[in-house]
Design an enzyme around this catalytic site. Structure first.
Site, PDB file in Angstrom:
ATOM      1  N   SER B  16      -4.281  -4.746  -6.988  1.00  0.00           N
ATOM      2  CA  SER B  16      -5.223  -5.767  -6.518  1.00  0.00           C
ATOM      3  C   SER B  16      -6.647  -5.498  -7.012  1.00  0.00           C
ATOM      4  O   SER B  16      -7.134  -4.373  -6.957  1.00  0.00           O
ATOM      5  CB  SER B  16      -5.222  -5.780  -4.988  1.00  0.00           C
ATOM      6  OG  SER B  16      -6.167  -6.700  -4.509  1.00  0.00           O
ATOM      7  N   LYS B  40      -6.062 -10.201  -6.548  1.00  0.00           N
ATOM      8  CA  LYS B  40      -7.265  -9.658  -5.938  1.00  0.00           C
ATOM      9  C   LYS B  40      -7.251 -10.056  -4.468  1.00  0.00           C
ATOM     10  O   LYS B  40      -6.645 -11.055  -4.096  1.00  0.00           O
ATOM     11  CB  LYS B  40      -8.493 -10.259  -6.647  1.00  0.00           C
ATOM     12  CG  LYS B  40      -9.801  -9.854  -6.017  1.00  0.00           C
ATOM     13  CD  LYS B  40     -10.957  -9.823  -6.985  1.00  0.00           C
ATOM     14  CE  LYS B  40     -12.170  -9.217  -6.271  1.00  0.00           C
ATOM     15  NZ  LYS B  40     -11.873  -7.861  -5.729  1.00  0.00           N
ATOM     16  N   LEU B  68     -15.272  -7.624  -2.548  1.00  0.00           N
ATOM     17  CA  LEU B  68     -14.315  -8.709  -2.322  1.00  0.00           C
ATOM     18  C   LEU B  68     -14.834 -10.087  -2.708  1.00  0.00           C
ATOM     19  O   LEU B  68     -14.569 -11.077  -2.025  1.00  0.00           O
ATOM     20  CB  LEU B  68     -13.858  -8.710  -0.851  1.00  0.00           C
ATOM     21  CG  LEU B  68     -13.159  -7.437  -0.353  1.00  0.00           C
ATOM     22  CD1 LEU B  68     -12.648  -7.647   1.065  1.00  0.00           C
ATOM     23  CD2 LEU B  68     -12.016  -7.023  -1.260  1.00  0.00           C
ATOM     24  N   ASN B 122      -4.805  -5.538   2.826  1.00  0.00           N
ATOM     25  CA  ASN B 122      -5.845  -4.587   2.451  1.00  0.00           C
ATOM     26  C   ASN B 122      -6.630  -4.177   3.688  1.00  0.00           C
ATOM     27  O   ASN B 122      -7.555  -4.867   4.108  1.00  0.00           O
ATOM     28  CB  ASN B 122      -6.752  -5.245   1.396  1.00  0.00           C
ATOM     29  CG  ASN B 122      -7.909  -4.347   0.978  1.00  0.00           C
ATOM     30  OD1 ASN B 122      -8.039  -3.222   1.452  1.00  0.00           O
ATOM     31  ND2 ASN B 122      -8.756  -4.854   0.090  1.00  0.00           N
ATOM     32  N   CYS B 125     -10.398  -1.516   2.054  1.00  0.00           N
ATOM     33  CA  CYS B 125     -11.511  -1.759   1.141  1.00  0.00           C
ATOM     34  C   CYS B 125     -12.766  -1.074   1.661  1.00  0.00           C
ATOM     35  O   CYS B 125     -13.208  -1.342   2.783  1.00  0.00           O
ATOM     36  CB  CYS B 125     -11.793  -3.248   0.989  1.00  0.00           C
ATOM     37  SG  CYS B 125     -13.212  -3.541  -0.102  1.00  0.00           S
ATOM     38  N   THR B 188      -9.242   3.056  -2.980  1.00  0.00           N
ATOM     39  CA  THR B 188     -10.235   3.963  -3.567  1.00  0.00           C
ATOM     40  C   THR B 188     -10.795   4.973  -2.561  1.00  0.00           C
ATOM     41  O   THR B 188     -10.817   4.729  -1.364  1.00  0.00           O
ATOM     42  CB  THR B 188     -11.396   3.149  -4.149  1.00  0.00           C
ATOM     43  OG1 THR B 188     -11.891   2.270  -3.139  1.00  0.00           O
ATOM     44  CG2 THR B 188     -10.950   2.340  -5.344  1.00  0.00           C
ATOM     45  N   GLY B 238      -3.047   4.831  -8.108  1.00  0.00           N
ATOM     46  CA  GLY B 238      -4.169   5.753  -8.248  1.00  0.00           C
ATOM     47  C   GLY B 238      -4.183   6.471  -9.583  1.00  0.00           C
ATOM     48  O   GLY B 238      -3.488   7.459  -9.768  1.00  0.00           O
TER      49      GLY B 238
HETATM   50  C1  LIG Z   1     -12.946  -3.096  -9.692  1.00  0.00           C
HETATM   51  C2  LIG Z   1     -11.940  -2.860  -8.646  1.00  0.00           C
HETATM   52  C3  LIG Z   1     -11.685  -3.844  -7.680  1.00  0.00           C
HETATM   53  C4  LIG Z   1     -10.754  -3.652  -6.689  1.00  0.00           C
HETATM   54  N1  LIG Z   1     -10.521  -4.633  -5.777  1.00  0.00           N
HETATM   55  C5  LIG Z   1      -9.557  -4.476  -4.828  1.00  0.00           C
HETATM   56  C6  LIG Z   1      -9.246  -5.516  -3.927  1.00  0.00           C
HETATM   57  O1  LIG Z   1      -9.824  -6.605  -3.983  1.00  0.00           O
HETATM   58  N2  LIG Z   1      -8.291  -5.285  -2.993  1.00  0.00           N
HETATM   59  C7  LIG Z   1      -7.611  -4.108  -2.918  1.00  0.00           C
HETATM   60  O2  LIG Z   1      -6.741  -3.976  -2.056  1.00  0.00           O
HETATM   61  N3  LIG Z   1      -7.868  -3.101  -3.777  1.00  0.00           N
HETATM   62  C8  LIG Z   1      -8.832  -3.257  -4.727  1.00  0.00           C
HETATM   63  N4  LIG Z   1      -9.088  -2.238  -5.617  1.00  0.00           N
HETATM   64  C9  LIG Z   1      -8.327  -0.983  -5.507  1.00  0.00           C
HETATM   65  C10 LIG Z   1      -7.181  -0.929  -6.505  1.00  0.00           C
HETATM   66  O3  LIG Z   1      -6.245  -1.925  -6.253  1.00  0.00           O
HETATM   67  C11 LIG Z   1      -6.500   0.445  -6.473  1.00  0.00           C
HETATM   68  O4  LIG Z   1      -5.969   0.656  -5.181  1.00  0.00           O
HETATM   69  C12 LIG Z   1      -7.442   1.587  -6.815  1.00  0.00           C
HETATM   70  O5  LIG Z   1      -8.335   1.190  -7.820  1.00  0.00           O
HETATM   71  C13 LIG Z   1      -6.730   2.852  -7.243  1.00  0.00           C
HETATM   72  O6  LIG Z   1      -5.932   2.621  -8.391  1.00  0.00           O
HETATM   73  P1  LIG Z   1      -6.455   2.939  -9.915  1.00  0.00           P
HETATM   74  O7  LIG Z   1      -7.000   4.311  -9.911  1.00  0.00           O
HETATM   75  O8  LIG Z   1      -5.254   2.751 -10.762  1.00  0.00           O
HETATM   76  O9  LIG Z   1      -7.514   1.922 -10.204  1.00  0.00           O
HETATM   77  C14 LIG Z   1     -10.041  -2.430  -6.624  1.00  0.00           C
HETATM   78  C15 LIG Z   1     -10.268  -1.467  -7.588  1.00  0.00           C
HETATM   79  C16 LIG Z   1     -11.202  -1.645  -8.584  1.00  0.00           C
HETATM   80  C17 LIG Z   1     -11.429  -0.563  -9.582  1.00  0.00           C
END
Ligand SMILES: Cc1cc2nc3c(=O)[nH]c(=O)nc-3n(C[C@H](O)[C@H](O)[C@H](O)COP(=O)(O)O)c2cc1C
Ligand SMILES: Cc1cc2nc3c(=O)[nH]c(=O)nc-3n(C[C@H](O)[C@H](O)[C@H](O)COP(=O)(O)OP(=O)(O)OC[C@H]3O[C@@H](n4cnc5c(N)ncnc54)[C@H](O)[C@@H]3O)c2cc1C
Ligand SMILES: Cc1cc2nc3c(=O)[nH]c(=O)nc-3n(C[C@H](O)[C@H](O)[C@H](O)COP(=O)(O)OP(=O)(O)OC[C@H]3O[C@@H](n4cnc5c(N)ncnc54)[C@H](O)[C@@H]3O)c2cc1C
Ligand SMILES: Cc1cc2nc3c(=O)[nH]c(=O)nc-3n(C[C@H](O)[C@H](O)[C@H](O)COP(=O)(O)O)c2cc1C
Ligand code: FES
Ligand code: FES
Lengths: 269, 291, 291, 269
Positions: B16, B40, B68, B122, B125, B188, B238
């Protein structure tokens, strides 16, 4: 449509104290890119630095199937980039974003570049003048500002596109002492008749404060104005919502809705 | 393959917020080949998001403070869903709210759409003042939100967990108790980056969410803990950049993975990762040996 | 400069476990120039440590599972202290135990040594089965350990905190309430790395502690939170590789920093970082602008 | 004493499918390093990969002020290393650890290398034979095992130091079909009289399983044996306790107490 592509480095030259010109072979980019658009460059294969780096198209040569980038080393990404040898391949994503719009009704093209802001103006100037040869009835003026003589990059090359190049440096070591908006004001006030304003358009690229000042001048003089903005980016394609700029209709994305915006759209703070 | 009642095409989904509304990546890869598309986060009303800068690169990672930004549910249903519905890939809609009621309302209205195959909740966040992670760090609030969503929909529910907790299994179990059909982890890590020239935050907000390869060891550990603690499938997220990374999460106990930040680095990431994963699994039919 | 009653030579110290007993680095840099030397954790009895491998590199970081290998207090007092006592640099001894009593006993015996200028209490080691982080994730146990140490010594006490908690200020406040004169943060994040060829852990243990640049954003955030929550000095630790990184922690509210993993990459790290920091501070006499 | 030093790359050649020989200028290392010691090499300036990589000294030439490393590309660190051009500087920490011990009572030196395990044996052989010229009364035998012909690296060069080089490959594509311990057993059983055993010493470097087998052979035949071990490292100088090996007196550190250990000291499991 943008693509992700590995492009061969055909040439890579240092052209200033920390400035490089990079020539890449890509028939696709060379045929599809528009001035003001950019490519998102992968500077290394490991995960540090992780993200791509956005760099404007400095020249677009469809005939040769080549593009040129002009960039300054300011941090680790551009540092790593500057080390890439001729012959190696570079992973590019592009052409990205919305470039400059050339309005056929405009005859006088004022291009103002601050620092590395001149990078996209070369492609633009070449487009307006028909890639190097002057086009009747179209006047291109280029105004460049830089810190000092050494960081005044690309002036000679720009002169190949138009003989109307004016320069300013902060310390007066080359051209006029002052900033690029001084050149612009001076030009508008003393070299252009007010009646030509509606036929004119200002394109500017450079630091945020410069762009803000240019926008203000354009607003006051009622001259059309297009600005190329910068913002930190992650995806470069409008997916992450990471590169917002405040506009009269809310946040827009520099990577997708820009980087070139009509000055009237932007909200400064 | 099936995961909590969702027919995934394969175990590699997109995370997402890192894949927009699918549309943005349609030029770069065949959306039909993804395990699933996770949108998203969608909120009931449009959200403008946080002030810039929203992105800071960190060693092998990045901080984001998007906040968001989205056009709200109505817009999504009208403008984005029809596009996404065209693909054979299952669609999982990620929702965020400021109250259990908002989550429930989102879930209720989304479950009317046949194109929606699952809902990722979610509660993790870190970039919003109200809701988001505030729920996911508290077992009681987690239960409340998930239970409300459960009542509002018969769709499979995936609770997306935050790593910013002492014991993720406590939150995971709370979500399962309240009816979550699967868990996804991790969102995150809360982080900060300071501009040493100005002394201020390098983001428009004070803190942001850390993602990318830097967090992979923490994510693998939490997925491992969750997978041993709960009896629903866990989705690993992650720092996944390669098929090997995906394999690591599967070995840790995940049934599927979501690819996030990697999409920014390589637009073909999910399909490349899937191919690498298949290749690896082919060479190692069964390798699971954690004590 | 003074920190919680310890006369530091400057704000750049070395982090426990990454600088051995000082001796190992004496060839590479002048120990007299360090802000302070913090020893590897010492336990009452010798500890053999964990089975190999103990080190795995991760993106911009590393996992370690040393498991507090050390020769025990008696050996330290006899073999290492006399060497360390020769330097003008203040010596902070880091202690670890399996019970509050063990910590107290260590503190008591160490405070008899005039060369010891402070005690850092490691309630955050993730690599031991008993004690360590088990204390630092629990406010009650944190209080118990720190109070016991406080009773046993009149030396300044630094409580070293773990980031593996939902709210580090709760633990920090508990430590302060129990008498900690300063807090240091952070110890490592718990992480895992799986060998995808064998399916087993890439460490001799299941999990390890994540350190290095990868964790810096999390560390800066936690130091910021602590500095605003407690009224004792905070020492910033986590991924500091450069003077700029150190400055970031100071801007976040730390009074001093400890350099850890960087020592492995650059044997001159602490003094290089100090020079870079001084240079930065010189150019930016006052830059602190966090909202 | 070890130092941290930037050394100029004087030569850098590919010598096998994924194998490279790197020549570095360092008067200090060339004068102070002993065979069996290693250097800890920083392969990149960014933080990924983060840690240094341990590489044995392949040759030590005090006269020229040069050292040579022989390495195989197996991952990201060595991959980055292999890209470093001549003229660039490399950040080294060394000489580190305890090398081979040359016992003057020994006359017969059996050196067994598996794969890249031959790297430190060259320096050792040169030391024993007085850097290239044979020394009276000292016999050096080198036994090399490799996967196949292509990965049998450095054989020709080793023959310059001794004419007693035997090889084995897993697939029989060069030398004998088999492993290096086959060569060793064969040598001990049919080419060396049992009465020479007390005058002999085995030095071995290679994969763990090979070393374990060599140790077992040495134990059975009651021949002195020194083994060069590998372990994941962080500091390389004994500070982090990251590279333990089980010995009869508890864990010792490969980086500091080794990498060369007396086989009798080691506890295998
Ligand atoms: C720019 C950005 C926007 C994100 N927006 C959302 C979001 O809207 N909803 C959500 O549940 N997670 C969001 N995340 C979290 C990611 O879905 C994911 O859980 C997190 O980035 C860890 O995975 P990665 O290291 O592969 O990026 C976002 C991450 C990034 C980097
Ligand atoms: C659409 C667009 C077009 C650009 N075109 C050019 C160009 O043609 N030539 C050129 O030299 N540069 C251009 N830039 C700026 C260029 O992207 C940055 O200089 C580069 O990303 C810095 O990377 P780094 O790793 O070297 O620096 P970093 O170590 O990441 O940062 C060093 C400093 O550079 C600045 N910076 C970093 N990233 C960006 C960014 N995305 N936008 C603005 N500033 C940034 C910051 O002030 C930072 O403090 C453009 C930027 C954008 C957004
Ligand atoms: C004392 C010592 C001397 C060495 N001498 C040489 C030499 O002369 N020539 C040579 O080619 N190699 C030598 N090695 C091994 C060399 O250090 C590793 O191959 C190298 O660190 C791998 O780094 P990488 O980033 O390329 O691989 P990574 O991506 O880190 O790992 C790839 C694979 O290499 C292996 N590996 C990684 N690090 C080590 C390590 N420290 N020890 C053993 N195996 C490891 C692992 O199996 C891993 O799966 C030596 C190792 C030690 C400890
Ligand atoms: C190999 C290693 C050993 C460590 N040993 C200890 C220890 O004995 N006691 C302790 O309090 N912290 C220990 N730490 C944690 C560090 O002191 C520090 O808190 C952590 O590594 C984060 O800082 P860094 O990212 O700069 O390394 C160790 C860290 C590493 C990498
Ligand atoms: S960089 Fe992702 S939306 Fe612009
Ligand atoms: S690598 Fe640190 S003790 Fe050996």
């Amino acid at each position: 449509m943008a693509i992700q592509e590995k492009c061969r480095i055909e040439d890579h030259k240092q052209v200033g104290p920390r400035h490089y010109k990079l020539t890449l072979a890509s028939q696709y980019l060379a045929s599809h890119a528009q001035p003001g658009q950019f490519v998102n460059v992968r500077c290394c294969e490991t995960s540090d630095p992780l993200l791509r780096r956005p760099i404007s198209l400095h020249r677009i040569d469809a005939q040769k199937g080549m593009i040129e980038l002009l960039y300054e080393v300011v941090g680790r990404g551009t540092e790593l980039l500057s080390k890439k040898p001729v012959g190696q391949e570079l992973d590019l994503l592009g052409p990205l974003g919305a470039g400059f719009k050339i309005d056929p009704a405009k005859k006088i093209h004022l291009m103002a570049g601050g620092g590395m802001g001149i990078a996209p103006l070369r492609a633009l100037a070449e487009q307006v003048t028909g890639r190097g040869s002057r086009v009747a009835g179209q006047a291109v003026y280029i105004l460049i500002g830089a810190k000092n003589k050494e960081s005044l990059i690309g002036e000679d090359e720009l002169r190949k596109t138009t003989d109307q190049v004016q320069t300013a440096t902060d310390d007066g070591s080359a051209g006029k002492k002052g900033v690029v908006t001084d050149l612009l004001l001076d030009f508008l006030d003393s070299q252009l008749s007010v009646t030509s304003y509606p036929l004119s358009v200002i394109y500017a690229c450079g630091p945020r404060l410069m762009l803000k000042a240019v926008a203000e001048i354009a607003r006051q003089k009622k001259i059309d104005c297009q600005l190329s903005l910068e913002e930190r980016m992650a995806c470069g394609i409008g997916a992450c919502k990471g590169c917002p700029v405040k506009t009269v209709s809310g946040y827009k994305m520099v990577c997708k809705d820009g980087p070139v915006f009509d000055a009237k759209e932007l909200v400064w703070n | 393959m099936e995961l909590a009642g969702i027919e995934l095409k394969n175990p590699v989904m997109v995370a997402s917020g890192t894949f927009g509304w699918g549309r943005e990546y349609a030029d770069y890869l065949d959306l039909n080949k993804l395990g699933a598309i996770v949108t998203k986060s969608i909120t009931l009303l449009p959200r403008e998001g946080n002030p810039p800068p929203r992105i800071v690169e960190t060693p092998s990672g990045m901080l984001n403070s998007i906040g968001l930004q989205n056009e709200g549910l109505d817009y999504f249903l009208k403008e984005d869903l029809p596009f996404l519905a065209k693909f054979a890939t299952p669609l999982i809609v990620n929702i965020a709210g400021e109250s259990a009621e908002e989550y429930a309302e989102l879930a209720k209205r989304l479950s009317r759409e046949t194109a929606v195959k699952g809902i990722e909740v979610n509660i993790s966040c870190p970039n919003v003042k109200k809701g988001g992670m505030a729920f996911g760090v508290d077992a009681g609030l987690t239960k409340e939100v998930i239970a409300a969503v459960k009542k509002a929909t018969s769709q499979p529910i995936i609770a997306k967990l935050t790593p910013n907790v002492t014991d993720i299994t406590v939150i995971g179990q709370a979500a399962v108790d309240a009816g979550a059909d699967a868990l996804s982890a991790i969102n995150t890590l809360v982080g900060m980056a300071i501009d040493i020239e100005t002394g201020g935050s390098r983001l428009g907000t004070l803190t942001g969410g850390l993602s990318g390869p830097a967090i992979k060891p923490v994510a693998v550990r939490m997925v491992y803990e969750l997978a041993r603690a709960v009896n629903v499938p866990v989705i690993g997220i992650g720092g996944i950049m390669s098929g090997g990374d995906a394999a690591e999460f599967l070995l840790a106990g995940a049934q599927a993975v979501e690819v996030g930040t990697a999409n920014f680095v390589d637009t073909a990431a999910p399909l490349r990762i899937l191919a690498e994963l298949n290749d690896h699994v082919h060479r190692h039919p069964r390798a699971l040996n954690l004590s």
